[in-house]
Motif scaffolding. Structure first.
Motif, mmCIF file in Angstrom:
data_model
loop_
_atom_site.group_PDB
_atom_site.id
_atom_site.type_symbol
_atom_site.label_atom_id
_atom_site.label_comp_id
_atom_site.label_asym_id
_atom_site.label_seq_id
_atom_site.Cartn_x
_atom_site.Cartn_y
_atom_site.Cartn_z
ATOM 1 N N GLU A 156 56.775 69.906 51.889
ATOM 2 C CA GLU A 156 56.885 70.026 50.436
ATOM 3 C C GLU A 156 56.717 71.461 49.921
ATOM 4 O O GLU A 156 57.463 71.875 49.030
ATOM 5 C CB GLU A 156 55.909 69.075 49.745
ATOM 6 C CG GLU A 156 56.327 67.615 49.872
ATOM 7 C CD GLU A 156 55.549 66.689 48.965
ATOM 8 O OE1 GLU A 156 54.587 67.161 48.315
ATOM 9 O OE2 GLU A 156 55.902 65.502 48.899
ATOM 10 N N PRO A 157 55.771 72.262 50.451
ATOM 11 C CA PRO A 157 55.653 73.634 49.932
ATOM 12 C C PRO A 157 56.889 74.494 50.158
ATOM 13 O O PRO A 157 57.058 75.516 49.482
ATOM 14 C CB PRO A 157 54.451 74.194 50.702
ATOM 15 C CG PRO A 157 53.672 72.996 51.125
ATOM 16 C CD PRO A 157 54.706 71.955 51.423
ATOM 17 N N GLU A 158 57.749 74.091 51.114
ATOM 18 C CA GLU A 158 58.911 74.915 51.459
ATOM 19 C C GLU A 158 60.225 74.359 50.933
ATOM 20 O O GLU A 158 61.275 75.000 51.085
ATOM 21 C CB GLU A 158 58.986 75.064 52.980
ATOM 22 C CG GLU A 158 57.775 75.766 53.578
ATOM 23 C CD GLU A 158 57.722 75.641 55.089
ATOM 24 O OE1 GLU A 158 58.023 76.643 55.753
ATOM 25 O OE2 GLU A 158 57.382 74.565 55.591
ATOM 26 N N LEU A 159 60.207 73.191 50.303
ATOM 27 C CA LEU A 159 61.451 72.591 49.830
ATOM 28 C C LEU A 159 62.138 73.463 48.784
ATOM 29 O O LEU A 159 63.367 73.514 48.716
ATOM 30 C CB LEU A 159 61.190 71.195 49.256
ATOM 31 C CG LEU A 159 60.733 70.124 50.254
ATOM 32 C CD1 LEU A 159 60.492 68.804 49.530
ATOM 33 C CD2 LEU A 159 61.769 69.939 51.360
ATOM 34 N N GLY A 160 61.351 74.153 47.968
ATOM 35 C CA GLY A 160 61.925 75.008 46.941
ATOM 36 C C GLY A 160 62.696 76.190 47.485
ATOM 37 O O GLY A 160 63.456 76.834 46.743
ATOM 38 N N ASN A 161 62.523 76.493 48.770
ATOM 39 C CA ASN A 161 63.243 77.605 49.390
ATOM 40 C C ASN A 161 64.635 77.207 49.885
ATOM 41 O O ASN A 161 65.408 78.067 50.304
ATOM 42 C CB ASN A 161 62.441 78.173 50.557
ATOM 43 C CG ASN A 161 61.110 78.764 50.118
ATOM 44 O OD1 ASN A 161 61.011 79.320 49.028
ATOM 45 N ND2 ASN A 161 60.088 78.645 50.952
ATOM 46 N N ILE A 162 64.930 75.908 49.871
ATOM 47 C CA ILE A 162 66.245 75.438 50.303
ATOM 48 C C ILE A 162 67.238 75.664 49.170
ATOM 49 O O ILE A 162 67.067 75.145 48.065
ATOM 50 C CB ILE A 162 66.201 73.948 50.696
ATOM 51 C CG1 ILE A 162 65.278 73.746 51.903
ATOM 52 C CG2 ILE A 162 67.599 73.428 51.013
ATOM 53 C CD1 ILE A 162 65.090 72.289 52.303
ATOM 54 N N THR A 163 68.276 76.442 49.435
ATOM 55 C CA THR A 163 69.222 76.814 48.385
ATOM 56 C C THR A 163 70.641 76.310 48.642
ATOM 57 O O THR A 163 71.523 76.527 47.810
ATOM 58 C CB THR A 163 69.263 78.344 48.229
ATOM 59 O OG1 THR A 163 69.655 78.934 49.478
ATOM 60 C CG2 THR A 163 67.909 78.888 47.817
ATOM 61 N N VAL A 164 70.884 75.638 49.768
ATOM 62 C CA VAL A 164 72.232 75.155 50.065
ATOM 63 C C VAL A 164 72.519 73.891 49.262
ATOM 64 O O VAL A 164 71.586 73.182 48.844
ATOM 65 C CB VAL A 164 72.398 74.867 51.572
ATOM 66 C CG1 VAL A 164 72.215 76.145 52.377
ATOM 67 C CG2 VAL A 164 71.429 73.787 52.046
ATOM 68 N N PRO A 165 73.796 73.579 49.010
ATOM 69 C CA PRO A 165 74.129 72.321 48.338
ATOM 70 C C PRO A 165 73.525 71.131 49.082
ATOM 71 O O PRO A 165 73.675 71.012 50.301
ATOM 72 C CB PRO A 165 75.665 72.294 48.388
ATOM 73 C CG PRO A 165 76.063 73.732 48.485
ATOM 74 C CD PRO A 165 74.994 74.388 49.314
#
Length: 222
Positions: A156-165
């Protein structure tokens, strides 16, 4: 001028979708053949279908090591399609090897699995005969180790770093995974959520035409 511009963009999107390989990651207890129905719905697709749990019997399995192996096997960025354990691996791939992921289409993912649910599953596996609970070529010890590792993840802390569609999907009848699907779709900035009516956990097998339709829509919109 407008007509010419409008006709070029869909062709470019279609060509990119056709040329980009699709990495299909199956769930625990399945084999790569679980995707056959979905793949057969495409006239042309460069489908990569590895075995998710690819370890000799008795050898400890590692989520991160298996994800690293998959990333190393890729030549170019792929569209990642995953279900359940395969969806977890898709998140791991996008977080730790983002350069190899063009997009994500994940069904029933978990980013921080409920501890109680994982504990119940582990207890059932311990008490039931191995032939009833273990997928092909996986021992009970390996299966318990996989569940232990999955229960310990917290993406969860790293989900915001995902930028792909990203498309997050879940069957409406898959109540155990619906809360996580909703949460993950909210925490990944570009994600959209699909709740599939009358679909269960393994809707890629029971509803391959519908699954393929949603996947095609996802790829066409990239």
């Amino acid at each position: 001028m407008c007509d010419r511009a409008c006709s070029v963009a869909p062709c470019h999107s279609w060509f990119a979708a056709m040329s980009t390989p699709v990495l299909f990651l199956h769930g625990l207890g399945e084999t790569p053949q679980a995707w056959n129905g979905v793949i057969n719905e495409f006239e042309s697709i460069d489908a990569l279908t590895p075995t998710v749990v690819d370890q000799p019997s008795g050898t400890p399995w590692s989520l991160h090591e298996r994800t690293d192996e998959l990333a190393a096997s890729l030549n170019d960025p792929v569209d990642v399609v995953g279900l359940s354990l395969g969806a977890v691996m898709g998140l791991d791939l996008a977080i730790r090897h983002p350069h190899m992921v063009r997009s994500l289409f994940l069904s029933a993912p978990q980013a921080r699995p409920p501890k109680v649910l994982m504990r119940i599953q582990s207890v059932l596996i311990r008490v039931l005969p191995e032939r009833l609970v273990c997928p092909p070529q996986i021992s009970k010890q390996q299966l318990l180790e996989i569940l232990r590792q999955i229960s310990a993840i917290d993406f969860e802390p790293e989900l915001g770093n995902i930028t792909v569609p990203t498309t997050i999907a879940c069957g409406s009848k898959d109540r155990a995974n619906l809360p996580a699907a909703r949460t993950i779709s909210q925490q990944i900035p570009p994600a959209r959520l699909i709740v599939v009516p009358d679909a269960g956990h393994q809707w890629h097998q029971s509803m391959p035409t519908e699954f393929a339709h949603e996947l095609k829509t996802h790829r066409d919109n990239i």
